[in-house]
Design a protein around this motif. Sequence first.
Motif, PDB file in Angstrom:
ATOM      1  N   GLN A   1     -16.746  52.948 -40.804  1.00  0.00           N
ATOM      2  CA  GLN A   1     -15.466  52.566 -40.218  1.00  0.00           C
ATOM      3  C   GLN A   1     -14.643  53.797 -39.857  1.00  0.00           C
ATOM      4  O   GLN A   1     -14.037  53.872 -38.804  1.00  0.00           O
ATOM      5  CB  GLN A   1     -14.692  51.705 -41.222  1.00  0.00           C
TER       6      GLN A   1
ATOM      7  N   THR B   1     -16.119  45.991 -45.320  1.00  0.00           N
ATOM      8  CA  THR B   1     -16.733  47.304 -45.512  1.00  0.00           C
ATOM      9  C   THR B   1     -17.450  47.370 -46.852  1.00  0.00           C
ATOM     10  O   THR B   1     -18.532  47.949 -46.966  1.00  0.00           O
ATOM     11  CB  THR B   1     -15.656  48.401 -45.409  1.00  0.00           C
TER      12      THR B   1
ATOM     13  N   ASP C   1     -19.810  49.273 -38.358  1.00  0.00           N
ATOM     14  CA  ASP C   1     -18.502  48.978 -38.937  1.00  0.00           C
ATOM     15  C   ASP C   1     -17.403  49.303 -37.930  1.00  0.00           C
ATOM     16  O   ASP C   1     -17.095  50.468 -37.704  1.00  0.00           O
ATOM     17  CB  ASP C   1     -18.321  49.786 -40.234  1.00  0.00           C
ATOM     18  N   GLU C   2     -16.857  48.296 -37.339  1.00  0.00           N
ATOM     19  CA  GLU C   2     -15.801  48.412 -36.326  1.00  0.00           C
ATOM     20  C   GLU C   2     -16.151  49.413 -35.224  1.00  0.00           C
ATOM     21  O   GLU C   2     -15.456  50.403 -35.030  1.00  0.00           O
ATOM     22  CB  GLU C   2     -14.467  48.780 -36.992  1.00  0.00           C
TER      23      GLU C   2
HETATM   24 MG    MG Z   1     -13.236  47.936 -43.472  1.00  0.00          MG
END
Ligand code: MG
Lengths: 305, 259, 485
Positions: B83, B41, B177-178
Motif C-alpha cells: 500500500q 492490508t 494493495d491499492e
Molecule cells: Mg490498507
Amino acid sequence: MSYLGQQLVNGLTLGGVYALIALGYSLVYGVLQILNFAHGDVYMVGAFLGYFVELALGGPTKSFLPVPLMIFIMFAVSMIGTGLLGIIIERFAYRPLRKSSRIAPLISALGVSILLQNAAQLLFSANIRSYDTSSFIPSTLGFSIGDVTVDSVRLTVLILAFVLMFALSRWVNKTQVGRAMRAIAVDRDAAVMMGIDIDKVIRWTFFVSAALAAAAGVMNGLLLRGVSSGMGFVPGLKGFTAAVIGGIGSIPGAMAGGLLLGVVESLTQGYLSTNFSDFYTFLLLIAVMLLRPNGLFGKKAIVKA
Amino acid sequence: MLEIKKLTMQFGALKSISDLDITVNKGEIVSVIGPNGAGKTTLFNVVTGIYKPTEGDVLLDGKSIAGKDPAVVNRLGIARTFQNVRLFLNMSVIENVMAATYAQTKSNIFSSALGLPASRKEEKEVRAKAEELLSFFGTRLTGYRWEQPAYSLSYANRRRLEIARALATNPKVLLLDEPAAGMNPKETQEITEVIGRLRSEKDLTILVIEHDMHVVEGISDRVIALDHGVKIAEGSFDSVATHPDVVEAYLGKGSADRK
Amino acid sequence: MTEQTTPENLGIGTDEWVAQHEKRLSRRAGLLGIVDFLNQKVSPLVRYLLLAIFAVGFGALVHNLYLLRIAANLAVFLALTLGLNVVMGFAGLLDLGFVAFFGFGAYAYALTSSAQLNQHWPTYLSVPAIVITTAFLGYLVSLPSRRLFGDYLAIVTLFFGQVFIQLIISSDSITFPGHEDSVDITGGSNGIPGLDQFKLFGYTFKTITDYYWLLLVVVALLLVAITRVDRTRVGRAWRTVREDPLASQSMGIKVNNLKMLAFIVGAAIAGLCGTIYAAIQNAVFINGFDMPLLTLIYAAVILGGSGSIPGSILGAFVMSVLPEILRVQNYSEILFLTVLILAVAALSKGWKRFGFNASLVILLGLLVKVISSALSLATTPTSTWAVGPVSKALKYWLLMPANRILWGNIAFVLLIALIANYSIAKERVKFYLLPLIAFIAIFVWEVRLVIEPNTTRQLIIGMMLVVLMIVRPQGFLGKTRVEVL
Ligand SMILES: [Mg+2]
Ligand SMILES: Nc1ncnc2c1ncn2[C@@H]1O[C@H](COP(=O)(O)OP(=O)(O)O)[C@@H](O)[C@H]1O
C-alpha cells in the motif's frame, strides 16, 4: 558456604552497578530504538566528575565535610552534571539524525564514544585515578551475617543501587514524563498524535539514563576500581549485555539482567576462572539469545508492513 | 487456488480479522473493499507470511502456507505490492526488477566473482526478462528510465515498477494493495487495463485491494467487502456496492436507512 | 503518449528533472559538489587504471623500506576496508567484531607457522585452511542473532571481540584436564614472535617488497571479485536487504541467509588479511586487534561512502595516511591549516566574506598576543615548539602560553562548546562565531593537539563520524541519497 555467600554479595553489588548502566541503554532504546554506544563513556565521565568533586571537597583524607554528606554531594553533582551531558549529546549527535536510517545514529554514537574517551584522555591524561575510599571509610566498618561480611562501601553501593532503581520505577510509572516515555515506547506515532512533547520526553530520558550511568560510575569509584578514560568500555559492554539479556527496552528486564550478570560473573570468577569470566558471560548472552531471542522480559517485536 | 479459512488475526485486544473465509479461483480477479482499518492490508500481510495468523489457515493449491516465511510464500507463487510502495529506492529501476528474480536464479558469489560463463549468461537472461517486464507498461518504464534510480520516479511509475517487480518473481497469484491510489484519472484508467492484461497475458490469479470504485467495477469478477475484520458482503460488483451493510460501513450508521 | 500535467507527474521522472536533479545536488553540496562532479565525470575504468599504474610504479620505483611498509600496511587496511564494506556497506550489518576475525586469522597463522606450537604448515595449506576456518567462525558468531540481526548482531559481535582478546591474553597458561603443567598457547600479552615467511610457488617471501607485490595481487583480485559480486545476483540481493528487508523477503529473498553470507564473506576476508599481516609483521601481538583499529576501519568505510567500492579505496587511503601525517609535527600543521582554510572558505560562502573572516582571525591572534605581552604572561620559548616552517611562521602571531596543557585544555573545551553551538546557531551569530572558532582551533591545535598525535587522530575520527552522519551520511563517494526509514 561462606565463600558462596561472599561471592553472592559481591555479585549483587556488581550487578547493581551493571543494572544501573543497563537501565540507561534500555530507557534510550525504548524511546528512540537506538543503541547508545556512548553510554559506557558517559559512565566514565560520571566517575571522573565524582572524583573531581571528591578532590574539590578536600580529597579522600582531608575532607571538611562528614563522610556521608561528601558521598551524597559526589553522587548529586556527578549525576546532575553527567545528566546534562546526556542531554547535550542527544541534542547534537542524535537529534539531527532522528529521521535518518537505523545505522546512522549507531555510527554517530560510535563517534561520540570515541570523542568522549579521547577528550577525557586529553583533558585528564592517561593516568589511572583512585577514589581511595579506604582512607575515609575504614574497611573494617560493616556487618556480618554468619561468615559473610558486608563492608560499608558495598552496603552503601547496594542500598543506593536499589534506591535508584526503585526511584526510577516510581518515576516511570507515576510522573507525567515517565508515563509519556512509556507511551512513546509502545507507539510513537500514537503518542505524538496524543500531543506528547517528544523532545521533552527524549531530553528527560537522556538525562535520567546518563544520571544513572554517572551513579554507577561513582559507585565503581567507591568500590576502588580505577578511574581512567578507557574505563567505560567493559562496563558499557556488560551493561549493554545485561539490557539485551533482560530484553532491551524493558525496565524490569534491565534490572534483572544487570543483577543476573553481576552474580554470574562473580560466581564464575569465584569458582571457575578469573581470566575467562567474560567468556562465560558471553556464553550466557548466546544462550539467552538462542533460547529467548527477545530477552527474559522482552516482548515480541512487531513488524509493521 | 487460494483459500483463506476461518482466519483470525489479533493484535493484543484488537481483532483486525475475525473468522474470515475467502476462496479465490484460478484466473479470477477478486477485489477486496472496505473502509480504512477494515483489515484489508492485514489480510495481505497474513497471506504473504508477514504475520502469523492467530487462528485459521491459508491454503495455496490445497497446501497450507499460513505462518510460513514471506520468502517461502513468495517462492510458492504469491507475489504482492505494498500500500505504501516499498521499492528499493536507491537501486535503479531495472535493478529493482532484476533483484526480484533472485529465487529463480542460481549464480552464487563464487561464480559471480570469477565471472564464469554460466553466471554471465544468467545475468543477460535476467536483464532481458526485466526489460520485457518493464515494457509491459508501454513506454512508461522503458529506455532511459531503466538506469534511473527508483527514487526519481513519479508516484504512478513507482506503483507500476512495484508491479513489475512482483511479476519478476514468477507468481501464480498476485496481490495488489491499492494499485491506483494517488493516480490521476488517466493513470487510473491505464492501471485498470493493465490489471486486465495481467490476467490474460500472464495467466495470473489476482486479489486487489482498491478504494476507487471505477477500478473495482472495471476489473472484478467478484467483490468482497470487509468491515472491522468481518466479511459483510460478497458477490458481483453491483450486488456488493448496493448492499446495505456496505453502504452503511462506508457512510456510517443510519445512512443506509436514510437512502 | 503525452503525460497529463498534474501535481503528481509534473515533470517528475522525466529527463529534464533528472538532469536538474544532478545539477541541484552539486550546487547545493558546495565543495562536496565538486567531489560529486568528479565522481560522475571520470569513468571508473580510467580511475582504476590510474590507480593500478600508480601502485605498480610505486612498487617498481620506491626502495625506501619505510614507505614500502606504509604501503603494505595500507594494502592490508584497504583489503580490510573492502571486507567491512561488504558486511556493512552492502548488507547494512553492524559487525563490531570485525577486527577479531582479522586477529583470529593472524593468530591462526602464527600458531600454524612458528615455533610456538612447533607447527610449520606450508603456506598453501595454512592460508586456505585459516580463511575457511575464519569463515566458519563467522558463521557460528552470526548464528545466535540470526532471527533478530540488527542491534543484536552489534552486541554479540562487540562482545565477541572482547572475548577474543581475553581468550588470547589468558591462554598463556592453560592446564588441560589430566595434565600437571600448564601450556602456553598464545603467548599472552607477549605475543608470538618469529613467524615463518610465506612460501608460494617455490618462492620464499623475504622482503617487504615481496609482500607489497603479493598484496597488490590480492587487493586487485579482491576488487575485481567484489565489484563483480556487487553488480550481479547476490550483490543486488544484499542491497535490497539493506534498503528494505521486508520488501526483499516478500520478493522471495531469504534475508537472513544473505545477511549471514555477507557476514561470513567479511570474516573470511578479514581472516585472509590477518594471515598476510602476521607474516609481514613476522609476529603477532594482541593489542593490534582492538577497538582503535575497528573504529579506523569503520571510519574508512563511512568516510568513503558505505557501500561504495571507490569510496572504500578513498577512505582507506585517507585513514591510513592520516596517522602518518599527524605523527610529524610539520606535516600535521600543514594538513590542519589547509583543512581549516578550506573549511572556513566553504562556510564563508563567498570570497569577500572569506577575506573578512581571515583578516578577523589574524587580528584576533595579534590582539591576544599583544594583550598577553602587556600582562607579561609566561610563554613557552619559541625555540622549543616552532620547529617547522609553519610553526616558525606562526610564532610571530600565536600566543604559546607556558602551561600548554592547562590553557590548551581550557581552549579545547571552549572549542567543542563553540562548534556545538555553531551547529545550531542562527546565521547572524554564525557570522561572528566562525572567525572565533577558527582562531581557537588554531590555538588548540598548536598548543595542545600537535603534541598528542594519537589522541588527536581519535578525536578527529570521532568528530568526523558524528559530523558526517549529520551532514552527508552517504560519505564522499556514496551514492545513497534517500535514506529508507
Ligand atoms: Mg490498507
Ligand atoms: N502490526 C500491527 N499491530 C497492531 N495493530 C495492527 C497491526 N497491523 C494492523 N493493525 C491494525 O489492524 C487494523 C486493520 O488495519 P489494516 O489492515 O491496515 O486496514 P486497511 O483495511 O485500511 O488496510 C487497524 O486497526 C490497524 O491499526
